[in-house]
Write a protein that holds these residues in place. Structure first.
Motif, PDB file in Angstrom:
ATOM      1  N   CYS A  12       0.826  -1.217   0.000  1.00 27.16           N
ATOM      2  CA  CYS A  12       0.000   0.000   0.000  1.00 27.16           C
ATOM      3  C   CYS A  12       0.857   1.263   0.000  1.00 27.16           C
ATOM      4  N   LEU A  13       1.952   1.250   0.736  1.00 26.29           N
ATOM      5  CA  LEU A  13       2.838   2.415   0.764  1.00 26.29           C
ATOM      6  C   LEU A  13       3.505   2.645  -0.589  1.00 26.29           C
ATOM      7  N   ALA A  14       3.792   1.564  -1.302  1.00 24.63           N
ATOM      8  CA  ALA A  14       4.443   1.688  -2.604  1.00 24.63           C
ATOM      9  C   ALA A  14       3.566   2.420  -3.617  1.00 24.63           C
ATOM     10  N   LYS A  15       2.263   2.362  -3.443  1.00 25.82           N
ATOM     11  CA  LYS A  15       1.362   3.047  -4.379  1.00 25.82           C
ATOM     12  C   LYS A  15       1.505   4.565  -4.319  1.00 25.82           C
ATOM     13  N   HIS A  16       2.115   5.074  -3.260  1.00 30.08           N
ATOM     14  CA  HIS A  16       2.303   6.518  -3.118  1.00 30.08           C
ATOM     15  C   HIS A  16       3.599   7.003  -3.743  1.00 30.08           C
ATOM     16  N   CYS A  17       4.367   6.092  -4.325  1.00 28.46           N
ATOM     17  CA  CYS A  17       5.639   6.443  -4.961  1.00 28.46           C
ATOM     18  C   CYS A  17       5.486   6.347  -6.471  1.00 28.46           C
ATOM     19  N   ARG A  18       6.125   7.258  -7.180  1.00 23.11           N
ATOM     20  CA  ARG A  18       5.997   7.288  -8.638  1.00 23.11           C
ATOM     21  C   ARG A  18       6.970   6.393  -9.398  1.00 23.11           C
ATOM     22  N   PRO A  19       8.171   6.095  -8.887  1.00 25.96           N
ATOM     23  CA  PRO A  19       9.100   5.270  -9.675  1.00 25.96           C
ATOM     24  C   PRO A  19       8.506   3.900  -9.997  1.00 25.96           C
ATOM     25  N   PHE A  20       8.676   3.503 -11.257  1.00 23.64           N
ATOM     26  CA  PHE A  20       8.067   2.269 -11.745  1.00 23.64           C
ATOM     27  C   PHE A  20       8.535   1.058 -10.946  1.00 23.64           C
ATOM     28  N   ILE A  21       9.820   1.001 -10.620  1.00 23.27           N
ATOM     29  CA  ILE A  21      10.361  -0.172  -9.936  1.00 23.27           C
ATOM     30  C   ILE A  21       9.744  -0.319  -8.543  1.00 23.27           C
ATOM     31  N   ILE A  22       9.458   0.784  -7.883  1.00 22.54           N
ATOM     32  CA  ILE A  22       8.826   0.715  -6.564  1.00 22.54           C
ATOM     33  C   ILE A  22       7.373   0.271  -6.705  1.00 22.54           C
ATOM     34  N   LEU A  23       6.679   0.769  -7.724  1.00 15.78           N
ATOM     35  CA  LEU A  23       5.307   0.318  -7.982  1.00 15.78           C
ATOM     36  C   LEU A  23       5.289  -1.171  -8.308  1.00 15.78           C
ATOM     37  N   LEU A  24       6.271  -1.616  -9.087  1.00 15.68           N
ATOM     38  CA  LEU A  24       6.358  -3.033  -9.449  1.00 15.68           C
ATOM     39  C   LEU A  24       6.618  -3.890  -8.212  1.00 15.68           C
TER      40      LEU A  24
END
Length: 103
Positions: free
Chosen positions: A82-94
């Motif tokens: 859930c926290l990763a959804k607040h970050c824009r970098p693709f690798i973090i979203l992945l």
């Protein structure tokens, strides 16, 4: 009523409902970050694919490591997802989608 009914099930149902409620908004969030449909497809496949491939393995670990420990691992993975959804970098979203698939 057992401890399972009083303690575990309400928390599990709350977490499951939270996951279902955020589902329709994931595409909108990724689109708002400026990702193409191709990139968004990769994110969704990573989430569902990791759930499909790692779900059985993680479920089996509960027999080895214990249900309580694995419930805590679920909470940690889901929180990071859930926290990763607040970050824009693709690798973090992945990574967040993979953690969401695991949880």
């Amino acid at each position: 009523r057992t401890l399972l009914h009083r303690c575990y099930l309400p928390v599990y149902l709350l977490a499951t409902c939270a996951d279902w409620l955020q589902g329709p908004y994931k595409y909108a969030v990724y689109s708002a970050y400026g990702y193409s449909q191709h990139d968004i497809r990769i994110l969704f496949v990573a989430g569902f694919g990791s759930g499909m491939t790692l779900g059985s393995i993680i479920g089996g670990l509960a027999d080895t490591w214990g249900r309580k420990r694995m419930a805590l691992v679920y909470c940690a993975c889901y929180t990071l997802s859930c926290l990763a959804k607040h970050c824009r970098p693709f690798i973090i979203l992945l990574l967040g989608r993979v953690l969401g698939g695991i949880s």
